[in-house]
Design a protein around this motif. Structure first.
Motif, short mmCIF file in Angstrom:
data_model
loop_
_atom_site.label_atom_id
_atom_site.label_comp_id
_atom_site.label_asym_id
_atom_site.label_seq_id
_atom_site.Cartn_x
_atom_site.Cartn_y
_atom_site.Cartn_z
N ASP A 1 23.13 102.84 -30.82
CA ASP A 1 21.96 103.59 -31.27
C ASP A 1 21.35 104.45 -30.18
OD1 ASP A 1 22.12 102.72 -33.85
OD2 ASP A 1 20.56 101.20 -33.67
N HIS B 1 18.91 109.03 -29.16
CA HIS B 1 18.92 107.92 -30.11
C HIS B 1 19.44 108.44 -31.44
CE1 HIS B 1 14.83 109.58 -30.67
NE2 HIS B 1 14.72 109.39 -29.37
N THR C 1 15.80 95.36 -24.01
CA THR C 1 17.05 94.77 -23.56
C THR C 1 18.08 95.84 -23.23
OG1 THR C 1 16.61 92.81 -24.91
CG2 THR C 1 18.89 93.16 -24.20
N TRP C 2 18.27 96.80 -24.11
CA TRP C 2 19.26 97.85 -23.87
C TRP C 2 18.90 98.68 -22.64
CZ3 TRP C 2 19.57 103.10 -23.38
CH2 TRP C 2 20.85 103.63 -23.40
N TYR D 1 12.93 102.77 -28.60
CA TYR D 1 12.81 101.94 -27.41
C TYR D 1 13.42 100.58 -27.68
CZ TYR D 1 10.63 99.12 -23.74
OH TYR D 1 10.41 98.28 -22.68
N CYS D 2 14.21 100.09 -26.73
CA CYS D 2 14.77 98.74 -26.81
C CYS D 2 14.79 98.19 -25.39
CB CYS D 2 16.17 98.76 -27.41
SG CYS D 2 16.94 97.12 -27.44
N ARG E 1 15.60 104.20 -33.55
CA ARG E 1 15.12 103.24 -32.55
C ARG E 1 14.76 104.05 -31.31
NH1 ARG E 1 16.82 97.74 -32.20
NH2 ARG E 1 18.22 98.46 -33.83
#
Length: 186
Positions: free
Chosen positions: A3, A19, A36-37, A33-34, A31
Motif C-alpha cells: 500500500d 500510497h 509499523t511500515w 500512515y502506518c 492508507r
C-alpha cells in the motif's frame, strides 16, 4: 505492490511517500500512515501532533518554517483538497545540499505525501483556492523554537510557480539570509 512506498528525492533524507488508492463505486480509500511500515522503511517516526492547514487563496505562500534542536521534527505532509507547490529547504549545518531546495506538486487524491526529516524548512504555495494540508509531526510545536526563512530570499532563489501573495506578517518579516547563518545541527 504494498500500500505504501518511499522514494528518495534529490536532497538527502527528503522522500516522497506514495500510497495506493483503492477506488470503487463508493469512493476512495488510502492508507496515509502506518507506524509499523514506516519504522521498518525509515527512521522511527511516532506521530506527536497532527495539524490541518487551510488556505483560501490561490498564490498564497506559507512558510518557510523549521524548529531548532532538540525540537526539530519529521513531517509527513499530504494534500487533502486542492493543490500545492510544496517546498523543502535543507538547513542542516555541513550538509552537502545546505540551502538547496526541492519542491513537489501535491494534489488531493494523487496518492503522494512529502516526508521531511529534521533539519528542513518547509513552506508551500497554494496552486488553487481552498487548499487543505494534513501534517503529521514527530515533535510538539514549541513557539519560541520556531524560525523561518524569507520565501523570496534571493540566496534561496525558490521558483514559486505563481506570484507570491498573502504572506502572513510573521512570514513577511523573516530577514534575508546572511553569511552568519550556518544552519542547524540535527
Amino acid at each position: 505492490m504494498t500500500d505504501m512506498a518511499l522514494r528518495d528525492l534529490p536532497l538527502p533524507g527528503l522522500r516522497l511517500l506514495t500510497h495506493r488508492t483503492h477506488q470503487d463505486a463508493r469512493g476512495r480509500f488510502s492508507r496515509l500512515y502506518c507506524l509499523t511500515w514506516l519504522n521498518q522503511a525509515t527512521t522511527p517516526f511516532t506521530v506527536r501532533q497532527i495539524n490541518l492547514s487551510q488556505t483560501s487563496r490561490c498564490g498564497s505562500v506559507r512558510g518557510l518554517h523549521y524548529q531548532l534542536p532538540p525540537f526539530s521534527e519529521d513531517k509527513l505532509i499530504t494534500c487533502l483538497r486542492g493543490s500545492v507547490w510544496d517546498v523543502a529547504v535543507d538547513v542542516r549545518q555541513d550538509s552537502p545540499t545546505f540551502l538547496k531546495w526541492h519542491a513537489e506538486r501535491l494534489e488531493a487524491g494523487d496518492g503522494r505525501s512529502l516526508w521531511l526529516p529534521p533539519g528542513f524548512a518547509h513552506g508551500f504555495q497554494a496552486l488553487s483556492d481552498d487548499v487543505e494540508l494534513l501534517y503529521l509531526h514527530s515533535a510538539d510545536y514549541v513557539p519560541d523554537q520556531e524560525f523561518g526563512l524569507a520565501p523570496g530570499d534571493s540566496r534561496l532563489a525558490i521558483s514559486w510557480p505563481l506570484p507570491v501573495v498573502n504572506l502572513s506578517s510573521r512570514d513577511a518579516a523573516h530577514p534575508p539570509l546572511t553569511d552568519a547563518f550556518r544552519g542547524i545541527v540535527v
